[in-house]
Design an enzyme around this catalytic site. Sequence first.
Site, mmCIF file in Angstrom:
data_model
loop_
_atom_site.group_PDB
_atom_site.id
_atom_site.type_symbol
_atom_site.label_atom_id
_atom_site.label_comp_id
_atom_site.label_asym_id
_atom_site.label_seq_id
_atom_site.Cartn_x
_atom_site.Cartn_y
_atom_site.Cartn_z
ATOM 1 N N CYS B 157 -33.037 2.670 15.803
ATOM 2 C CA CYS B 157 -32.867 3.933 16.553
ATOM 3 C C CYS B 157 -33.772 5.042 16.066
ATOM 4 C CB CYS B 157 -31.418 4.394 16.490
ATOM 5 S SG CYS B 157 -30.913 5.014 14.877
ATOM 6 N N HIS B 252 -32.365 12.460 16.964
ATOM 7 C CA HIS B 252 -33.301 12.270 15.855
ATOM 8 C C HIS B 252 -34.593 13.033 16.166
ATOM 9 C CE1 HIS B 252 -30.618 9.417 14.214
ATOM 10 N NE2 HIS B 252 -31.305 8.310 14.282
#
Lengths: 361, 361, 361, 361
Positions: B157, B252
């Site tokens: 991810c 993120h």
Amino acid sequence: MAAKLKVGILGATGMVGQNYIRLLAGHPWFEVTYLGASPNSAGKKFADAVAGRWHMHTPIPPNISGLIVADASKVDEVTGKCSLVFSAVEMDKQGILDLEGKYAEKGFVVVSNNSAYRLVDDIPVIIPEINEAHLTVIPAQQQKRGWKGFIVTKPNCSIQSYMIPLYALMKAGYVIDKVILTMLQAVSGAGYPGPASIDLIDNIVPYIGGEEEKSEVEPKKIFGKVDNGKIIPDDRIKISAHCNRVPVTDGHTACCSIQFAGKIPGMDEIIDIWRNFTSSPQELKLPSAPVPALVYADEVNRPQPQKDRDAGNGMAVTVGRLRKCNVFDYRFVGLHHNTVRGAAGGSILAAELLKAKGMIK
Amino acid sequence: MAAKLKVGILGATGMVGQNYIRLLAGHPWFEVTYLGASPNSAGKKFADAVAGRWHMHTPIPPNISGLIVADASKVDEVTGKCSLVFSAVEMDKQGILDLEGKYAEKGFVVVSNNSAYRLVDDIPVIIPEINEAHLTVIPAQQQKRGWKGFIVTKPNCSIQSYMIPLYALMKAGYVIDKVILTMLQAVSGAGYPGPASIDLIDNIVPYIGGEEEKSEVEPKKIFGKVDNGKIIPDDRIKISAHCNRVPVTDGHTACCSIQFAGKIPGMDEIIDIWRNFTSSPQELKLPSAPVPALVYADEVNRPQPQKDRDAGNGMAVTVGRLRKCNVFDYRFVGLHHNTVRGAAGGSILAAELLKAKGMIK
Amino acid sequence: MAAKLKVGILGATGMVGQNYIRLLAGHPWFEVTYLGASPNSAGKKFADAVAGRWHMHTPIPPNISGLIVADASKVDEVTGKCSLVFSAVEMDKQGILDLEGKYAEKGFVVVSNNSAYRLVDDIPVIIPEINEAHLTVIPAQQQKRGWKGFIVTKPNCSIQSYMIPLYALMKAGYVIDKVILTMLQAVSGAGYPGPASIDLIDNIVPYIGGEEEKSEVEPKKIFGKVDNGKIIPDDRIKISAHCNRVPVTDGHTACCSIQFAGKIPGMDEIIDIWRNFTSSPQELKLPSAPVPALVYADEVNRPQPQKDRDAGNGMAVTVGRLRKCNVFDYRFVGLHHNTVRGAAGGSILAAELLKAKGMIK
Amino acid sequence: MAAKLKVGILGATGMVGQNYIRLLAGHPWFEVTYLGASPNSAGKKFADAVAGRWHMHTPIPPNISGLIVADASKVDEVTGKCSLVFSAVEMDKQGILDLEGKYAEKGFVVVSNNSAYRLVDDIPVIIPEINEAHLTVIPAQQQKRGWKGFIVTKPNCSIQSYMIPLYALMKAGYVIDKVILTMLQAVSGAGYPGPASIDLIDNIVPYIGGEEEKSEVEPKKIFGKVDNGKIIPDDRIKISAHCNRVPVTDGHTACCSIQFAGKIPGMDEIIDIWRNFTSSPQELKLPSAPVPALVYADEVNRPQPQKDRDAGNGMAVTVGRLRKCNVFDYRFVGLHHNTVRGAAGGSILAAELLKAKGMIK
């Protein structure tokens, strides 16, 4: 015991001024005898001037509470009250240039937290462990400007966590060619009030105005050489900085990738260099000098702001995670306390250096 | 209207499994008809199996609440219940290799969230906008392993926010030579419970086990070429990643410095390339494909997790702050939603691509 | 399909104004046709007027971006542009009294987010589920003041999470005597920038100026009766509120202890009353009315801001943890979205009620 | 100078055990000579046993790093190594009852952080400022149980911030009838790892298992009287507690409404009582006793965890915002450091009291 040196604080009621007051409480060499601020605060007892906006976690020192705040712009009235002033005034650039210049003209030693004079070639930007030699420009500064006193500045609060580790390697004979780094900066770096809480709950902000430039340019000057009364920046080192604001109160973290020119030290050697690094502040036993100056953390997940910012009373830089870089030679993480080592504490250490070298009467 | 394709979820009660359930609610092509989990949960209604540990912010979809959870290890019993399984099982590496392999052997299409198979050379690691071509290894995969079905994986991810912007430039004909990047990663990337709150209040943690390696190695494979039934990584691109955990729930952020080999595009050209980037998912009008795939934010302080993670329903990557780098050619900031684009949503998009290409019956 | 009602927003560029714009995008009954702000913004396109300070997480609606912002103080120029104005101007109290009064005088329906008129006895403070009956003072308001239009206000954002649960019990025939409650309030309640991030990282602030008084006084008026063209507060209910600011973006949490006068309902009965509570907005099927109005969460650790604030698109109140109190009769926790139900959304629901009742032309 | 008393720590490797070690470093009366933990840690040097999980912000004290951790269950082997043990073992209730009982049987003084013995009528739950008199049950405890040593406990960490302010009023002759309070509790109260970060970023959790009961029941015992070798709880005071977990590392905040029975002190009188409050720990000059025990903050927005938790080295309670309550007589906010005053520090103060009274040899 010798009498303490009398020092003043310009901008005493602001966030940085308050940090000076906090850090100078009980200082073995310096005694705060003058507090200057804006006309709004002038004439008030310090405790009244900051009522409701004292942001430190410890109380106002008892000997400061009752001091009457003066109008910092009335430089004539300061004569005799102190020899050195720590300047943390909040003004536009020209206002700072004028005011700090007037203090220097009148014979005061000015240690400035502001950026206004930082890029001027006869004004040192001091990190006491690194560029004590830049103090040799002071006579030229005084002569050129007709000042009886002088000005030194401390650098921006974003650079200490990589500058001291890099310098330790340079002092050991290695040449740093390139640095790419990302800063994760605490909110206290922005003064008070600083960023809005709604922007830093469940968020990071990948931009801080002016910080990237300062983080890239000031190091070149600090690593520079004195030549003919001027500080000549070292343009060989190339630095690229990404500056982010993160939800942390205090403590700036630097994620650095570095490339050497020429000889490359081994990993163990680097750690040894860092752990054994010592410089003037340690050797002169300056009161605020951290021993050690650099802490290398063995734990894989350190340094962390919450756990490491207070190392060496906030004056040490903690380094960790030294490892190979896939692109450059090495990577590491550095951390320092931005309002101590990066601001008021760094200035106090610079003032201690001046005192130890006999540059303040 | 054609009947929907029946899909199952392995590891349905965990955090990633719950995200699959949330994102597949009302999906136009897929219908969840099978929920597999550990023997502990087997035999229970889904709502009972996750009582007190449903972590999504929206309620359990009504058609899922009452489904009986099965023991995911009993592969024989799944036959006929679905054609494709999304795997989010939490086991050791060998357990995952065995279990997902058994499903593929029995004829299921397996789209895996796990890292176990990612570095195997006949198993694609798919970012649908980038490496659709890697699906051509499937016949070789089936033949070599004697599988009636097959396995594709989605990558870690941590990489989507720079992979898609980099690929857009590569697709436009530019060659990326070097990338140094720092990730500021949200806590949801660690599953539940993930990091302790005491470690992420007033703190950042500059280390996430295994993430830096994945962030450096997986891109080479994804940018690789298929040759003789195998995916050959592209070793020309050199990537160095610093991975930090920050106090953010989702989203993120990547701070990237990049250097080109050969021709260097202009700044405006790069922004144009990003804004106009489109690929198979957009062209095939896959239901989860974000349009646009890349959002370029003009504001100087974007992208930010809180404000940009939900762009394109969490499937778009937001890029901003493109500027010159002092060391490499350019710098920018990328951001993506780690549990949507970076996990369950990315897998669903991959499954949609398989469906659109007729690879699932 | 009937044409939509034209509405304006006063203070359109501020945080509350932006929330109105966000929540009114695609509204089935209302169309934003007028944006008023300070002279600074007047004459600019809305997108330009808020450049760099659009705080919503979704983009500016396309039909709003290009609207020219007007000077809200030039009331004469608004005639014909809309029938109703949502007021979120930021001025001192007298300025608001004057400006909103002028709009009412000229025939506009004013739905105000401000506190200036809230304690005036002929101005309703509306929570549509509770005191629709207070709208009967409007003719007296118009006659006494010579207004062709009228003003209604919405209450402070701190009270909805306990007012609606308490009212549901009152509607079922129970009398509430005493309430002691502690609010844990999100930072968005303070507008932008609101509290400094350094004050809300690793901290809570146990004080919000003026909130405790509003949280105690406004309920009495809302629960009051209309008598002879005036709203007479209900002084029988006694409320004590502790208001804290906590590190949460959105969602106010209320920890309440309540004591009944007379008959005391059973625990199951209270939950039934809450779950079945319905009132005018639900019965009139107002577009923003949450169904259900009250959500009772069975989980022992709910409601939580992060998970429950968006219930009913931010318009429902979530209640949980009903249990015996050692001192009063019962305790419970309530939660609502402070910038939706507690601010712009609550005003929009009030405006929908006015429209459904034929009070706006 | 007299030799220091030798003390041991049971559960030395856990979070509370680490706090004991931190707070006992350099203690003038006590010297840590024994560290007990589970068999997993037994035989290792302390530094090795906690490698990677030392959670304090200061390093392991040098005299502790090399101590060999013992198996705490081997009580026979502890004889001669110390006289007093601080117990912070993590076991089920029966395990704690057995283990602490064995230590007491063998002649050790046990000061326990655990709840297992707290509600037993011959075991004191000590807040040294409040119920020193409960120590008179010790002879009966020893006789009844055939113990050569004895056990005292410290209360749950949630109650100190209201217990000491309430007791100060009781000591001044006032009777407290009712207390309704809401706790905003720091995550360190839950040990390590404690709550998941994803549950405490942009969130509060309005429930902590077991805390409300402890916060309501333990005070009654602490305010109780000794009668015939037993502590009889004071059932006259009625307390209702709402316990919330908030995103704060350290420092529990109590929002309290209180009602007196009989005479009601004036507001200034209450503040005077608090500011002048002193009790045995202060009078006996115990090393950890805060002077003053209670700090009253004049600022309207205090106490705050970040700014006030370290008052009196974490041992003082800070009170503020005393004001009239609309429902009861008064309201105020109290705050204490939960891992210092509320846990290890509170136990150390209790041990100091035992030592000063000659109850430990």
